[in-house]
Design a protein around this motif. Structure first.
Motif, PDB file in Angstrom:
ATOM      1  N   UNK A  98      40.483  60.268  56.392  1.00 52.67           N
ATOM      2  CA  UNK A  98      40.848  61.688  56.358  1.00 52.67           C
ATOM      3  C   UNK A  98      39.784  62.469  55.591  1.00 52.67           C
ATOM      4  N   UNK A  99      39.394  63.593  56.123  1.00 49.14           N
ATOM      5  CA  UNK A  99      38.376  64.396  55.462  1.00 49.14           C
ATOM      6  C   UNK A  99      38.928  65.069  54.217  1.00 49.14           C
ATOM      7  N   UNK A 100      38.115  65.095  53.159  1.00 47.98           N
ATOM      8  CA  UNK A 100      38.489  65.789  51.934  1.00 47.98           C
ATOM      9  C   UNK A 100      37.481  66.907  51.717  1.00 47.98           C
ATOM     10  N   UNK A 101      37.968  68.129  51.741  1.00 46.20           N
ATOM     11  CA  UNK A 101      37.074  69.281  51.772  1.00 46.20           C
ATOM     12  C   UNK A 101      36.293  69.504  50.489  1.00 46.20           C
ATOM     13  N   UNK A 102      36.829  69.122  49.340  1.00 49.99           N
ATOM     14  CA  UNK A 102      36.108  69.454  48.118  1.00 49.99           C
ATOM     15  C   UNK A 102      36.080  68.323  47.091  1.00 49.99           C
ATOM     16  N   UNK A 103      36.181  67.090  47.554  1.00 53.87           N
ATOM     17  CA  UNK A 103      36.106  65.966  46.625  1.00 53.87           C
ATOM     18  C   UNK A 103      34.665  65.809  46.139  1.00 53.87           C
ATOM     19  N   UNK A 104      34.482  65.762  44.842  1.00 54.85           N
ATOM     20  CA  UNK A 104      33.145  65.577  44.284  1.00 54.85           C
ATOM     21  C   UNK A 104      33.221  64.452  43.263  1.00 54.85           C
ATOM     22  N   UNK A 105      32.617  63.301  43.608  1.00 55.15           N
ATOM     23  CA  UNK A 105      32.666  62.172  42.691  1.00 55.15           C
ATOM     24  C   UNK A 105      33.956  61.392  42.852  1.00 55.15           C
ATOM     25  N   UNK A 106      33.953  60.200  42.262  1.00 55.91           N
ATOM     26  CA  UNK A 106      35.123  59.335  42.376  1.00 55.91           C
ATOM     27  C   UNK A 106      36.193  59.746  41.385  1.00 55.91           C
ATOM     28  N   UNK A 107      37.419  59.841  41.866  1.00 53.56           N
ATOM     29  CA  UNK A 107      38.574  60.175  41.036  1.00 53.56           C
ATOM     30  C   UNK A 107      39.515  58.985  41.049  1.00 53.56           C
ATOM     31  N   UNK A 108      39.864  58.501  39.868  1.00 51.88           N
ATOM     32  CA  UNK A 108      40.766  57.352  39.782  1.00 51.88           C
ATOM     33  C   UNK A 108      42.006  57.768  39.013  1.00 51.88           C
ATOM     34  N   UNK A 143      44.158  48.749  24.488  1.00 53.01           N
ATOM     35  CA  UNK A 143      44.792  48.205  25.693  1.00 53.01           C
ATOM     36  C   UNK A 143      44.710  49.198  26.844  1.00 53.01           C
ATOM     37  N   UNK A 144      44.943  50.479  26.534  1.00 50.88           N
ATOM     38  CA  UNK A 144      44.882  51.494  27.582  1.00 50.88           C
ATOM     39  C   UNK A 144      43.466  51.642  28.122  1.00 50.88           C
ATOM     40  N   UNK A 145      42.478  51.652  27.227  1.00 52.36           N
ATOM     41  CA  UNK A 145      41.086  51.786  27.658  1.00 52.36           C
ATOM     42  C   UNK A 145      40.661  50.612  28.542  1.00 52.36           C
ATOM     43  N   UNK A 146      41.074  49.407  28.142  1.00 49.19           N
ATOM     44  CA  UNK A 146      40.731  48.227  28.935  1.00 49.19           C
ATOM     45  C   UNK A 146      41.399  48.265  30.304  1.00 49.19           C
ATOM     46  N   UNK A 147      42.673  48.663  30.335  1.00 46.02           N
ATOM     47  CA  UNK A 147      43.389  48.735  31.609  1.00 46.02           C
ATOM     48  C   UNK A 147      42.807  49.819  32.512  1.00 46.02           C
ATOM     49  N   UNK A 148      42.435  50.960  31.910  1.00 48.59           N
ATOM     50  CA  UNK A 148      41.845  52.045  32.695  1.00 48.59           C
ATOM     51  C   UNK A 148      40.488  51.630  33.256  1.00 48.59           C
ATOM     52  N   UNK A 149      39.702  50.941  32.435  1.00 52.14           N
ATOM     53  CA  UNK A 149      38.386  50.475  32.903  1.00 52.14           C
ATOM     54  C   UNK A 149      38.544  49.478  34.043  1.00 52.14           C
ATOM     55  N   UNK A 150      39.544  48.613  33.946  1.00 53.71           N
ATOM     56  CA  UNK A 150      39.804  47.648  35.016  1.00 53.71           C
ATOM     57  C   UNK A 150      40.200  48.356  36.308  1.00 53.71           C
ATOM     58  N   UNK A 151      41.038  49.384  36.177  1.00 55.57           N
ATOM     59  CA  UNK A 151      41.465  50.131  37.360  1.00 55.57           C
ATOM     60  C   UNK A 151      40.291  50.833  38.029  1.00 55.57           C
ATOM     61  N   UNK A 152      39.386  51.384  37.215  1.00 55.77           N
ATOM     62  CA  UNK A 152      38.214  52.064  37.791  1.00 55.77           C
ATOM     63  C   UNK A 152      37.263  51.071  38.431  1.00 55.77           C
ATOM     64  N   UNK A 153      37.122  49.914  37.802  1.00 57.17           N
ATOM     65  CA  UNK A 153      36.246  48.887  38.387  1.00 57.17           C
ATOM     66  C   UNK A 153      36.802  48.401  39.716  1.00 57.17           C
ATOM     67  N   UNK A 154      38.127  48.296  39.786  1.00 58.89           N
ATOM     68  CA  UNK A 154      38.755  47.847  41.031  1.00 58.89           C
ATOM     69  C   UNK A 154      38.551  48.867  42.144  1.00 58.89           C
ATOM     70  N   UNK A 155      38.376  50.132  41.767  1.00 63.43           N
ATOM     71  CA  UNK A 155      38.143  51.169  42.776  1.00 63.43           C
ATOM     72  C   UNK A 155      36.770  51.108  43.394  1.00 63.43           C
ATOM     73  N   UNK A 156      35.828  50.417  42.722  1.00 60.05           N
ATOM     74  CA  UNK A 156      34.473  50.215  43.241  1.00 60.05           C
ATOM     75  C   UNK A 156      33.799  51.537  43.625  1.00 60.05           C
TER      76      UNK A 156
END
Length: 417
Positions: free
Chosen positions: A1-11, A76-89
């Motif tokens: 699906x096209x996203x009209x104004x997405x700029x950069x990865x959002x997790x 713990x939150x920082x580690x979990x957030x970093x893992x989630x972003x890494x999983x997003x590739x």
């Protein structure tokens, strides 16, 4: 699906984990520590100087425990957030904004802590934008032409209230106000989403710029512009008009009409009650942690207490004074007809219940701009009342549409021929 104004990865998953950690600290750890200290202080004071050695040890251990809880939660939150972003590739992961219910959650979250989300650059912070089919629309000429292929010279902009989004203008009905106005009057509806947790004045500045871009890059020349705001949206609209006039923008010259629906122009009772409760609780040391929880309410909610439109309003307010109303007077936009639509649970607005409860969230006097010393200077006939309705009925009720349509039919053209 096209996203009209997405700029950069959002997790959004990582962003949500960060929010959860902050809320645990603000609403759990910090109040618990404050309550612990307040109770301990009263005990140590009653015991006198002989308890000083024990108190020193106690305070040191307690401080270390709470510090450890904070550090552990953040780590713990920082580690979990970093893992989630890494999983997003490197790709955008937006499970919340992908669904209507998820977007509702994001809107509510922004209402409560949207100011902090924006300050932190959290991916869940809503950026003000024009919306269509659940996506943002850029304000470039090509993007607007693509999103509005049947654009007309008459444009009506809809602004939602606190904790809402653009989808609230179609509350389970086949036809929204916008689609009906397009069919009946040839108006092109434009829906705006914004972060309702930010100060009204901040959103007013952003809307002033957004409307300048919209009018300047609309597919056809804009001859008539109307603003319709529900609840807080009406305050944002009025704030934008003031900011635009102060900044010498062009679009107020095209503004013909401003309609507000259940807008707390002079304040709302619930935010006032919360502010008063926090003020009282701060007077009792053991209750102060509860006051701190209430004080975590967003800047947007605070502005609803008195109907603030300007930065000067909230900057002048003294938080140590009970209900310190610093609302400044903002005159109606010249050449623009204003209509304030009010509602009450009862058919008769003068009944005791109607006067006390209003539409459940906003009283009739405030929605009509009335105030004992500083009323909004609009003609009496510009205030329209609808009975037997709640605050949220104003978003789609047929009788409300009848008044809205009548108002926009009466827009006089001010453009020179």
């Amino acid at each position: 699906m096209e996203k009209w104004n997405e700029a950069g990865a959002v997790n959004e998953v990582g962003a949500l984990l960060e929010v959860a950690a902050e809320m645990m600290e603000r609403l759990g750890i910090t109040p618990a520590e404050s309550l612990h200290r307040a109770i301990a202080r009263r005990v140590w004071t009653s015991l006198g100087p002989l308890a000083m050695p024990t108190r020193t040890v106690h305070d040191g251990i307690a401080g270390a425990v709470y510090t450890g809880l904070r550090m552990g939660t953040r780590t713990a939150a920082s580690a979990a957030a970093a893992t989630a972003r890494a999983a997003g590739r490197g790709r955008s992961v937006r499970p919340l904004n992908a669904t209507s219910r998820g977007r509702l959650v994001v809107g509510l979250l922004n209402a409560v802590i949207g100011d902090r989300l924006a300050d932190q650059g959290n991916h869940l912070a809503i950026a003000m934008s024009i919306r269509q089919r659940g996506m943002d629309v850029r304000t470039g000429r090509a993007a607007l032409a693509k999103a509005f292929p049947k654009a007309t010279s008459r444009v009506v902009v809809f602004l939602h209230g606190l904790g809402e989004n653009e989808e609230h203008w179609r509350p389970g009905r086949a036809f929204s106000f916008g689609s009906r106005l397009r069919a009946d009057l040839g108006l092109t509806p434009v829906h705006v989403r914004y972060n309702s947790g930010r100060h009204v004045s901040d959103n007013g500045d952003l809307l002033a710029q957004l409307l300048e871009d919209l009018v300047g890059r609309w597919p056809v020349e804009v001859e008539e512009l109307a603003l319709v705001g529900h609840s807080m949206g009406g305050l944002v609209a009025r704030s934008a008009c003031h900011a635009a006039l102060q900044g010498g923008r062009v679009w107020p010259l095209r503004l013909r009409y401003l309609v507000t629906l259940g807008t707390p122009h002079t304040g709302a009772p619930l935010p006032k009650a919360v502010q008063a409760a926090a003020w009282v609780l701060r007077k009792v040391p053991e209750a102060r942690p509860l006051a701190e929880v209430l004080d975590n309410r967003s800047a947007g909610i605070r502005d609803l207490t008195h109907g603030y439109l300007l930065e000067a309003d909230w900057r002048l307010e003294d938080p140590d004074r009970l209900l310190d109303d610093q609302r400044g007077m903002v005159s109606p936009t010249p050449g623009c007809t204003h209509t304030f639509i009010t509602a009450t649970l009862t058919r008769d607005p003068s009944s005791p219940l109607g006067r006390l409860a209003g539409d459940l969230l906003v009283r009739t006097d405030s929605a009509g701009g009335r105030h004992r010393t500083r009323p909004i200077p609009i003609p009496t006939e510009s205030v329209v009342h609808v009975g037997s309705m709640t605050h949220f009925d104003l978003l789609g009720h047929g009788l409300v549409y009848k008044h809205l349509k009548h108002a926009l039919e009466e827009i006089p053209s001010r453009r020179p021929k």
